[in-house]
Write a protein that holds these residues in place. Sequence first.
Motif, PDB file in Angstrom:
ATOM      1  N   ASP A 214       9.208   2.976   5.893  1.00 29.11           N
ATOM      2  CA  ASP A 214      10.456   3.032   5.112  1.00 29.11           C
ATOM      3  C   ASP A 214      10.258   2.571   3.666  1.00 29.11           C
ATOM      4  O   ASP A 214      11.225   2.265   2.971  1.00 29.11           O
ATOM      5  CB  ASP A 214      11.528   2.162   5.789  1.00 29.11           C
ATOM      6  CG  ASP A 214      11.135   0.692   5.804  1.00 29.11           C
ATOM      7  OD1 ASP A 214       9.931   0.411   5.702  1.00 29.11           O
ATOM      8  OD2 ASP A 214      12.028  -0.167   5.893  1.00 29.11           O
ATOM      9  N   VAL A 215       9.007   2.507   3.237  1.00 31.34           N
ATOM     10  CA  VAL A 215       8.743   2.045   1.869  1.00 31.34           C
ATOM     11  C   VAL A 215       8.505   3.251   0.960  1.00 31.34           C
ATOM     12  O   VAL A 215       7.626   4.062   1.222  1.00 31.34           O
ATOM     13  CB  VAL A 215       7.507   1.116   1.820  1.00 31.34           C
ATOM     14  CG1 VAL A 215       7.256   0.632   0.396  1.00 31.34           C
ATOM     15  CG2 VAL A 215       7.690  -0.053   2.771  1.00 31.34           C
ATOM     16  N   PRO A 216       9.284   3.386  -0.101  1.00 31.37           N
ATOM     17  CA  PRO A 216       9.062   4.514  -1.011  1.00 31.37           C
ATOM     18  C   PRO A 216       7.835   4.283  -1.887  1.00 31.37           C
ATOM     19  O   PRO A 216       7.503   3.146  -2.217  1.00 31.37           O
ATOM     20  CB  PRO A 216      10.334   4.523  -1.866  1.00 31.37           C
ATOM     21  CG  PRO A 216      10.809   3.099  -1.850  1.00 31.37           C
ATOM     22  CD  PRO A 216      10.396   2.520  -0.534  1.00 31.37           C
ATOM     23  N   CYS A 217       7.177   5.377  -2.252  1.00 25.15           N
ATOM     24  CA  CYS A 217       6.068   5.276  -3.206  1.00 25.15           C
ATOM     25  C   CYS A 217       6.677   5.234  -4.610  1.00 25.15           C
ATOM     26  O   CYS A 217       7.408   6.137  -5.013  1.00 25.15           O
ATOM     27  CB  CYS A 217       5.134   6.467  -3.067  1.00 25.15           C
ATOM     28  SG  CYS A 217       3.788   6.420  -4.264  1.00 25.15           S
TER      29      CYS A 217
ATOM     30  N   GLN B 112      10.285  -4.592  -7.256  1.00 19.74           N
ATOM     31  CA  GLN B 112      11.217  -3.534  -6.831  1.00 19.74           C
ATOM     32  C   GLN B 112      11.396  -3.471  -5.320  1.00 19.74           C
ATOM     33  O   GLN B 112      12.351  -2.861  -4.838  1.00 19.74           O
ATOM     34  CB  GLN B 112      10.700  -2.170  -7.316  1.00 19.74           C
ATOM     35  CG  GLN B 112      10.690  -1.997  -8.816  1.00 19.74           C
ATOM     36  CD  GLN B 112      12.080  -1.800  -9.370  1.00 19.74           C
ATOM     37  OE1 GLN B 112      12.960  -1.305  -8.670  1.00 19.74           O
ATOM     38  NE2 GLN B 112      12.296  -2.194 -10.601  1.00 19.74           N
ATOM     39  N   ILE B 113      10.442  -4.016  -4.580  1.00 14.08           N
ATOM     40  CA  ILE B 113      10.546  -3.927  -3.107  1.00 14.08           C
ATOM     41  C   ILE B 113      10.643  -5.321  -2.486  1.00 14.08           C
ATOM     42  O   ILE B 113      10.229  -5.537  -1.351  1.00 14.08           O
ATOM     43  CB  ILE B 113       9.355  -3.142  -2.499  1.00 14.08           C
ATOM     44  CG1 ILE B 113       8.003  -3.790  -2.866  1.00 14.08           C
ATOM     45  CG2 ILE B 113       9.390  -1.684  -2.901  1.00 14.08           C
ATOM     46  CD1 ILE B 113       6.861  -3.327  -1.985  1.00 14.08           C
ATOM     47  N   THR B 114      11.196  -6.249  -3.263  1.00 13.95           N
ATOM     48  CA  THR B 114      11.319  -7.635  -2.788  1.00 13.95           C
ATOM     49  C   THR B 114      11.978  -7.716  -1.417  1.00 13.95           C
ATOM     50  O   THR B 114      11.576  -8.517  -0.573  1.00 13.95           O
ATOM     51  CB  THR B 114      12.140  -8.454  -3.805  1.00 13.95           C
ATOM     52  OG1 THR B 114      11.531  -8.292  -5.081  1.00 13.95           O
ATOM     53  CG2 THR B 114      12.151  -9.922  -3.452  1.00 13.95           C
ATOM     54  N   ASP B 115      12.969  -6.846  -1.191  1.00 11.56           N
ATOM     55  CA  ASP B 115      13.688  -6.903   0.092  1.00 11.56           C
ATOM     56  C   ASP B 115      12.813  -6.497   1.266  1.00 11.56           C
ATOM     57  O   ASP B 115      13.168  -6.726   2.415  1.00 11.56           O
ATOM     58  CB  ASP B 115      14.929  -6.004   0.028  1.00 11.56           C
ATOM     59  CG  ASP B 115      14.569  -4.547  -0.260  1.00 11.56           C
ATOM     60  OD1 ASP B 115      13.633  -4.311  -1.039  1.00 11.56           O
ATOM     61  OD2 ASP B 115      15.209  -3.654   0.320  1.00 11.56           O
TER      62      ASP B 115
ATOM     63  N   ALA C 236       9.716   9.669  -1.462  1.00  8.71           N
ATOM     64  CA  ALA C 236      10.670   8.917  -0.647  1.00  8.71           C
ATOM     65  C   ALA C 236       9.977   7.997   0.355  1.00  8.71           C
ATOM     66  O   ALA C 236      10.261   6.818   0.433  1.00  8.71           O
ATOM     67  CB  ALA C 236      11.598   9.874   0.074  1.00  8.71           C
ATOM     68  N   SER C 237       9.074   8.511   1.145  1.00 16.04           N
ATOM     69  CA  SER C 237       8.352   7.641   2.080  1.00 16.04           C
ATOM     70  C   SER C 237       6.898   8.082   2.078  1.00 16.04           C
ATOM     71  O   SER C 237       6.597   9.249   2.272  1.00 16.04           O
ATOM     72  CB  SER C 237       8.940   7.715   3.478  1.00 16.04           C
ATOM     73  OG  SER C 237       8.889   9.032   3.938  1.00 16.04           O
ATOM     74  N   ALA C 238       6.040   7.135   1.837  1.00 15.66           N
ATOM     75  CA  ALA C 238       4.659   7.527   1.565  1.00 15.66           C
ATOM     76  C   ALA C 238       3.641   6.650   2.268  1.00 15.66           C
ATOM     77  O   ALA C 238       2.480   6.644   1.924  1.00 15.66           O
ATOM     78  CB  ALA C 238       4.408   7.483   0.054  1.00 15.66           C
ATOM     79  N   GLY C 239       4.088   5.905   3.276  1.00 16.07           N
ATOM     80  CA  GLY C 239       3.144   5.069   4.006  1.00 16.07           C
ATOM     81  C   GLY C 239       2.113   5.916   4.740  1.00 16.07           C
ATOM     82  O   GLY C 239       2.208   7.136   4.792  1.00 16.07           O
ATOM     83  N   ILE C 240       1.119   5.246   5.296  1.00 21.16           N
ATOM     84  CA  ILE C 240       0.103   5.931   6.087  1.00 21.16           C
ATOM     85  C   ILE C 240       0.745   6.349   7.414  1.00 21.16           C
ATOM     86  O   ILE C 240       1.437   5.556   8.045  1.00 21.16           O
ATOM     87  CB  ILE C 240      -1.070   4.974   6.389  1.00 21.16           C
ATOM     88  CG1 ILE C 240      -1.653   4.400   5.082  1.00 21.16           C
ATOM     89  CG2 ILE C 240      -2.115   5.642   7.266  1.00 21.16           C
ATOM     90  CD1 ILE C 240      -2.448   5.334   4.260  1.00 21.16           C
TER      91      ILE C 240
ATOM     92  N   ASN D   2       0.832  -1.204   0.000  1.00 18.35           N
ATOM     93  CA  ASN D   2       0.000   0.000   0.000  1.00 18.35           C
ATOM     94  C   ASN D   2       0.871   1.260   0.000  1.00 18.35           C
ATOM     95  O   ASN D   2       0.551   2.246  -0.673  1.00 18.35           O
ATOM     96  CB  ASN D   2      -0.943   0.007   1.209  1.00 18.35           C
ATOM     97  CG  ASN D   2      -2.003   1.086   1.094  1.00 18.35           C
ATOM     98  OD1 ASN D   2      -2.839   1.044   0.204  1.00 18.35           O
ATOM     99  ND2 ASN D   2      -1.951   2.061   1.969  1.00 18.35           N
ATOM    100  N   ALA D   3       1.970   1.220   0.741  1.00 18.77           N
ATOM    101  CA  ALA D   3       2.882   2.368   0.730  1.00 18.77           C
ATOM    102  C   ALA D   3       3.528   2.520  -0.648  1.00 18.77           C
ATOM    103  O   ALA D   3       3.649   3.628  -1.176  1.00 18.77           O
ATOM    104  CB  ALA D   3       3.956   2.187   1.799  1.00 18.77           C
ATOM    105  N   ALA D   4       3.911   1.411  -1.258  1.00 19.15           N
ATOM    106  CA  ALA D   4       4.615   1.475  -2.547  1.00 19.15           C
ATOM    107  C   ALA D   4       3.718   1.969  -3.679  1.00 19.15           C
ATOM    108  O   ALA D   4       4.214   2.504  -4.668  1.00 19.15           O
ATOM    109  CB  ALA D   4       5.185   0.098  -2.892  1.00 19.15           C
ATOM    110  N   ILE D   5       2.411   1.767  -3.529  1.00 16.21           N
ATOM    111  CA  ILE D   5       1.491   2.225  -4.593  1.00 16.21           C
ATOM    112  C   ILE D   5       0.824   3.551  -4.226  1.00 16.21           C
ATOM    113  O   ILE D   5       0.030   4.068  -5.006  1.00 16.21           O
ATOM    114  CB  ILE D   5       0.396   1.172  -4.905  1.00 16.21           C
ATOM    115  CG1 ILE D   5      -0.474   0.903  -3.683  1.00 16.21           C
ATOM    116  CG2 ILE D   5       1.019  -0.110  -5.459  1.00 16.21           C
ATOM    117  CD1 ILE D   5      -1.665  -0.015  -3.953  1.00 16.21           C
ATOM    118  N   GLY D   6       1.119   4.086  -3.030  1.00 16.46           N
ATOM    119  CA  GLY D   6       0.431   5.312  -2.592  1.00 16.46           C
ATOM    120  C   GLY D   6      -1.055   5.062  -2.469  1.00 16.46           C
ATOM    121  O   GLY D   6      -1.883   5.868  -2.898  1.00 16.46           O
TER     122      GLY D   6
END
Length: 577
Positions: free
Chosen positions: A306-309, A336-339, A377-381, A271-275
């Motif tokens: 710590d997850v970028p959008c 892209q965010i496998t880690d 850079a960081s876009a989580g809730i 959810n953070a990665a997709i905004g």
Amino acid sequence: MDSKKPPAPPKRRSHAWFGKQDRDGFVHRSWLKNQGYPHDLLDGRPIIGICNTWSELTPCNGHFRELAEFVKRGVYEAGGFPLEFPVMSLGETQLRPTAMLFRNLASMDVEESIRGNPIDGVVLLMGCDKTTPSLLMGAASCDLPTIGLSGGPMLNGKFRGKDIGSGTGVWQMSEMVRAGEMTMDEFTAAESCMHRSKGSCMTMGTASTMASMVEALGMSLPENAAIPAADTRRNRLAQLTGRRIVEMVKEDLRMSKILTREAFENAIRTNAAIGGSTNAVIHLIAVAGRMGVKLDLDDWDKLGADVPCLVNLQPSGKFLMEDFYYAGGLPAVLTQITDKLHTGALTANGKTLGENIANIPCYNREVIKTPEEPFMASAGIAVVRGNLAPNGAVIKPSAASAHLLKHRGRAVVFETIEDFHARIDDPDLDIDENCVMVLKNCGPKGYPGMAEVGNMPLPPKVLQKGITDMVRISDARMSGTAYGTVVLHTSPEAAAGGPLALVRDGDMIELDVHARRLHLEVSDEELAVRRAQWQPPEAPKRGWYKLYVDHVQQAHLGADLDFLVGGSGAEVPRDSH
Ligand code: FES
């Protein structure tokens, strides 16, 4: 020779209906045969329920009868017997007072329809916002082998040479009309141009967010989130989904094996990665509650921080879901965010999430970015707390104005949404862009149903200065297609006696998203005086409204009914006659 006889099919759940050679077996089989089904379809093969939220009053799900036919093809091909059944459908744009009031009711319909019927596995047909969580919640409480299939987004809106997005374009253009920058005739002309194909909202609103959650949770086949509804590849996915659910029944791959704590953590990071929409917070906490998985607001803040959008999609960005699919869709983001993901999590196709997202190419780096050069850079809730929201409130920083994430301003209070509508356009309203707009009584109990009214339109006199954002605070939700510095889901809500109920015009409020703080600058003594004077709003007297208000939990708990949390499995030992 007996040894040459084929082995008897395993006794499935549906055997309790169709396997009996007695009066009851006659009744269960014979009445079904009135639709022309041959006897051998009831020979012990998996019976697949197709849970359909089709309705002409849910325009986003209007193509679901066609989609169900493709699912049926796949079920038959794999040796199953599909039976489609309707459940309550929640149309976001038509239902009053708000579709969210009925999410839990629809989930009860889903749960009891699955449990009460001779079904071995379920396909959930989901699309418009609330149809996804209501089906996941109801099915989770039964815990049969279950797979999700979303209806897919609409094609991009096209208006006078430009792309316009569902919802987001409406909010933008209506503000332009109020600011005198667009005529009413132009606004009306855009109606036919915004929604020009079957499917759900094509911004990264709640429907697309929840379809992405379904895929990230592992509850669907890969690519479920983004294939447009009008693209024939959506029908192909439906057919493959039909094939797969038959195998899932044979493997006894139940929801509880997929919806683990790791799966929910994957969804939060996705959810953070997709905004994604703030609505996902409430829905995923509610689904986790049905599954017996512990998930709370702090998980959203911690795991997404710590997850970028990576996705440049409206409402936070520029593009739309059709572009997103052509760029590679959700797998191209997840790779892209496998880690940051639990790649060992099992998914509906029997493979791990890691296997599904290994080395997925991206075809358009403008739409899907990389962690090295993210869209944000960081876009989580973010979850803010303080004396105004002891149990938390949420804000989506990616949809907010950076300069307002730390702000102190004078409260302008609206007691109800009607009070807001009555006064917001009044030129004498004492408000400017530095004020904090506060809206009460729009939470789960207060509205009732927690409507998407938290993104209050700004007053015309502020808009006319060219200002497009102000800090807004409420116990409401906001459409996933909306944007702004909007603090939502304040808990406890005003109607439940939360501190929000005590705010008055002129109070100073401090918001500091970086410090996760929401503070009302009023002394405890003064708040105690105000509390003694506070009167709760009148409660509904009958029907669903009463049951809902009596039992709905607060937003930070997912707004499920208290007696629906958890599940009862799928067993019903007592027959009907
Ligand atoms: Fe149905 Fe947006 S209104 S998905």
